[in-house]
Design an enzyme around this catalytic site. Sequence first.
Site, PDB file in Angstrom:
ATOM      1  N   THR A  36       0.849  -1.310   0.133  1.00 39.85           N
ATOM      2  CA  THR A  36       0.089  -0.138   0.122  1.00 39.85           C
ATOM      3  C   THR A  36       0.915   1.303   0.015  1.00 39.85           C
ATOM      4  O   THR A  36       0.243   2.346  -0.283  1.00 39.85           O
ATOM      5  CB  THR A  36      -0.954   0.127   1.138  1.00 39.85           C
ATOM      6  OG1 THR A  36      -0.063  -0.026   2.377  1.00 39.85           O
ATOM      7  CG2 THR A  36      -1.810  -0.933   1.206  1.00 39.85           C
ATOM      8  N   SER A  77      -5.634  -0.692   7.632  1.00 33.58           N
ATOM      9  CA  SER A  77      -6.275   0.307   8.436  1.00 33.58           C
ATOM     10  C   SER A  77      -7.710   0.843   7.995  1.00 33.58           C
ATOM     11  O   SER A  77      -8.098   1.808   8.145  1.00 33.58           O
ATOM     12  CB  SER A  77      -5.416   1.648   8.690  1.00 33.58           C
ATOM     13  OG  SER A  77      -5.096   2.102   7.358  1.00 33.58           O
ATOM     14  N   THR A 117      -5.168   4.196  17.172  1.00 35.18           N
ATOM     15  CA  THR A 117      -6.158   4.965  16.484  1.00 35.18           C
ATOM     16  C   THR A 117      -7.334   5.096  17.606  1.00 35.18           C
ATOM     17  O   THR A 117      -7.485   4.443  18.662  1.00 35.18           O
ATOM     18  CB  THR A 117      -6.647   3.857  15.479  1.00 35.18           C
ATOM     19  OG1 THR A 117      -7.986   4.448  15.085  1.00 35.18           O
ATOM     20  CG2 THR A 117      -7.196   2.529  16.064  1.00 35.18           C
ATOM     21  N   TYR A 141     -10.577  -3.600  13.097  1.00 37.95           N
ATOM     22  CA  TYR A 141      -9.233  -2.840  12.955  1.00 37.95           C
ATOM     23  C   TYR A 141      -8.977  -2.227  14.292  1.00 37.95           C
ATOM     24  O   TYR A 141      -7.857  -2.199  14.937  1.00 37.95           O
ATOM     25  CB  TYR A 141      -9.657  -1.621  11.970  1.00 37.95           C
ATOM     26  CG  TYR A 141      -8.740  -0.471  12.051  1.00 37.95           C
ATOM     27  CD1 TYR A 141      -7.287  -0.561  11.640  1.00 37.95           C
ATOM     28  CD2 TYR A 141      -9.182   0.827  12.375  1.00 37.95           C
ATOM     29  CE1 TYR A 141      -6.349   0.394  11.960  1.00 37.95           C
ATOM     30  CE2 TYR A 141      -8.104   1.851  12.426  1.00 37.95           C
ATOM     31  CZ  TYR A 141      -6.589   1.728  12.306  1.00 37.95           C
ATOM     32  OH  TYR A 141      -5.904   2.594  12.299  1.00 37.95           O
ATOM     33  N   LYS A 145      -5.516  -3.127  16.824  1.00 36.60           N
ATOM     34  CA  LYS A 145      -4.741  -1.914  17.603  1.00 36.60           C
ATOM     35  C   LYS A 145      -4.672  -2.082  18.990  1.00 36.60           C
ATOM     36  O   LYS A 145      -3.660  -1.801  19.685  1.00 36.60           O
ATOM     37  CB  LYS A 145      -5.126  -0.511  16.996  1.00 36.60           C
ATOM     38  CG  LYS A 145      -5.026  -0.337  15.623  1.00 36.60           C
ATOM     39  CD  LYS A 145      -3.473  -0.203  15.414  1.00 36.60           C
ATOM     40  CE  LYS A 145      -3.269   0.337  13.771  1.00 36.60           C
ATOM     41  NZ  LYS A 145      -1.817   0.513  13.663  1.00 36.60           N
ATOM     42  N   HIS A 189     -11.104   7.005   1.984  1.00 33.26           N
ATOM     43  CA  HIS A 189     -11.060   8.136   2.820  1.00 33.26           C
ATOM     44  C   HIS A 189     -11.985   9.533   2.444  1.00 33.26           C
ATOM     45  O   HIS A 189     -11.875   9.697   1.264  1.00 33.26           O
ATOM     46  CB  HIS A 189      -9.908   8.633   3.380  1.00 33.26           C
ATOM     47  CG  HIS A 189      -9.053   7.429   4.090  1.00 33.26           C
ATOM     48  ND1 HIS A 189      -8.099   6.358   3.447  1.00 33.26           N
ATOM     49  CD2 HIS A 189      -9.195   6.842   5.596  1.00 33.26           C
ATOM     50  CE1 HIS A 189      -7.779   5.641   4.521  1.00 33.26           C
ATOM     51  NE2 HIS A 189      -8.461   6.237   5.510  1.00 33.26           N
TER      52      HIS A 189
HETATM   53  N1  UDP Z   1     -17.257   8.813   4.759  1.00 30.74           N
HETATM   54  C1  UDP Z   1     -18.422   9.054   4.149  1.00 30.74           C
HETATM   55  N2  UDP Z   1     -18.211   8.756   2.708  1.00 30.74           N
HETATM   56  C2  UDP Z   1     -17.112   8.211   2.097  1.00 30.74           C
HETATM   57  C3  UDP Z   1     -16.002   8.039   2.886  1.00 30.74           C
HETATM   58  C4  UDP Z   1     -16.059   8.191   4.324  1.00 30.74           C
HETATM   59  O1  UDP Z   1     -19.485   9.390   4.400  1.00 30.74           O
HETATM   60  O2  UDP Z   1     -17.060   8.041   0.766  1.00 30.74           O
HETATM   61  C5  UDP Z   1     -17.609   9.238   6.151  1.00 30.74           C
HETATM   62  C6  UDP Z   1     -17.306   7.704   6.950  1.00 30.74           C
HETATM   63  O3  UDP Z   1     -18.537   7.301   7.263  1.00 30.74           O
HETATM   64  C7  UDP Z   1     -16.647   8.274   8.315  1.00 30.74           C
HETATM   65  C8  UDP Z   1     -16.007   9.745   7.874  1.00 30.74           C
HETATM   66  O4  UDP Z   1     -16.646   9.939   6.429  1.00 30.74           O
HETATM   67  O5  UDP Z   1     -17.748   8.957   9.146  1.00 30.74           O
HETATM   68  C9  UDP Z   1     -14.701   9.575   7.865  1.00 30.74           C
HETATM   69  O6  UDP Z   1     -14.323   8.370   7.208  1.00 30.74           O
HETATM   70  P1  UDP Z   1     -12.682   8.170   6.696  1.00 30.74           P
HETATM   71  O7  UDP Z   1     -12.779   6.816   6.032  1.00 30.74           O
HETATM   72  O8  UDP Z   1     -12.054   9.140   6.070  1.00 30.74           O
HETATM   73  O9  UDP Z   1     -12.036   7.527   8.080  1.00 30.74           O
HETATM   74  P2  UDP Z   1     -12.274   6.720   9.297  1.00 30.74           P
HETATM   75  O10 UDP Z   1     -13.219   7.458  10.224  1.00 30.74           O
HETATM   76  O11 UDP Z   1     -13.004   5.536   8.715  1.00 30.74           O
HETATM   77  O12 UDP Z   1     -11.002   6.578   9.931  1.00 30.74           O
END
Ligand code: UDP
Length: 327
Positions: A36, A77, A117, A141, A145, A189
């Site tokens: 990755t 992650s 995390t 996940y 951790k 993300h």
């Molecule tokens: N999220 C979303 N749409 C996307 C990707 C993420 O609504 O296409 C939301 C996700 O459900 C979370 C927030 O954005 O509430 C942050 O998600 P991310 O995957 O960036 O980080 P995580 O919180 O999983 O570490």
Amino acid sequence: MATVLVTGGAGYVGSHACRALAEAGHVPVCFDDFRTGWRAAVRFGPLVEGRLLDRAALDAAFAAHRPEAVMHFAALSLVAESVAEPGRYWRENVGGTLTLLEAMRDAGVGRLVFSSTAAVYGDSDLALIPEHAPQRPTNPYGATKLAVERMLADFGAAHGLRAVVFRYFNVAGAAAEATIGEQHRPETHLIPLVLEAALGRREAIVQHGDDYPTPDGACVRDYIHVGDLAEAHLLGLERLLRGGESLTANLGVGRGYSVREVIERARAVTGRPIPARIGPRRPGDPARLVCDPALALAELGWRARRSDLDRMIADAWTWAQGAGYDA
Ligand code: UDP
């Protein structure tokens, strides 16, 4: 000046930590298997190509570079992926770290900065989550951790390992000059996906769920600039090099934004329309995760300095508009 083995040094947070280490005069030795990570992100020190589960590769890296400390970023992650494939997460995150800790013990390396995390907390009723909040991960996940955190404590008691554990909230942004940035394949993300929609590379951003118990029904997260995160790792390392004790500290800002608010700010920062629609909840997502950052300030003198949401989006936007690592 120290030599530091940086596992996952070719990934998003790891490469920014390597950059901060090199800027401070340390030597970051990147240990990565490029599943990755990105070769073009290795710009700040030597490279050892290898897998965390490969004990011989780790032993060779310790023998060749004789690091004083390790920063450990290499891990799987993704919350949703961990729900679907828990076995891989336990093998790579817990088994991989166990291999690393045994290699460190046998090489006589007793200092570790570990990337944990906020997912260790799971759903929390607290407005700001301190380190002593209950740890009830809602996905594998977070569970892996947390298991590693416990393993570090056991290795500390038995073998004298000293560890600074950072529980990250949501990391965002990129190095200001955008030579390194966030790129995952596939990208999952929020901010990178919002910016792909801004660039017209995807039709719309899908908000995962609008019926959470939050003010606007969207998940709320605490976003922290990757440069601030890297700076904290440097302070954690320096604490260990000075002989300081183990520490577990949150890294975040102490302010939450909903998915909806992030999309809104991205429209303002980019000046692009950014189509959005509502989709189902994503399995494993807690409703709200917002950090109490007081301990990192008290113990390390650290506070977020670059983590204004507009700035994080702007730095990520500079990176997103470039060629990324594909050039
Ligand atoms: N999220 C979303 N749409 C996307 C990707 C993420 O609504 O296409 C939301 C996700 O459900 C979370 C927030 O954005 O509430 C942050 O998600 P991310 O995957 O960036 O980080 P995580 O919180 O999983 O570490």
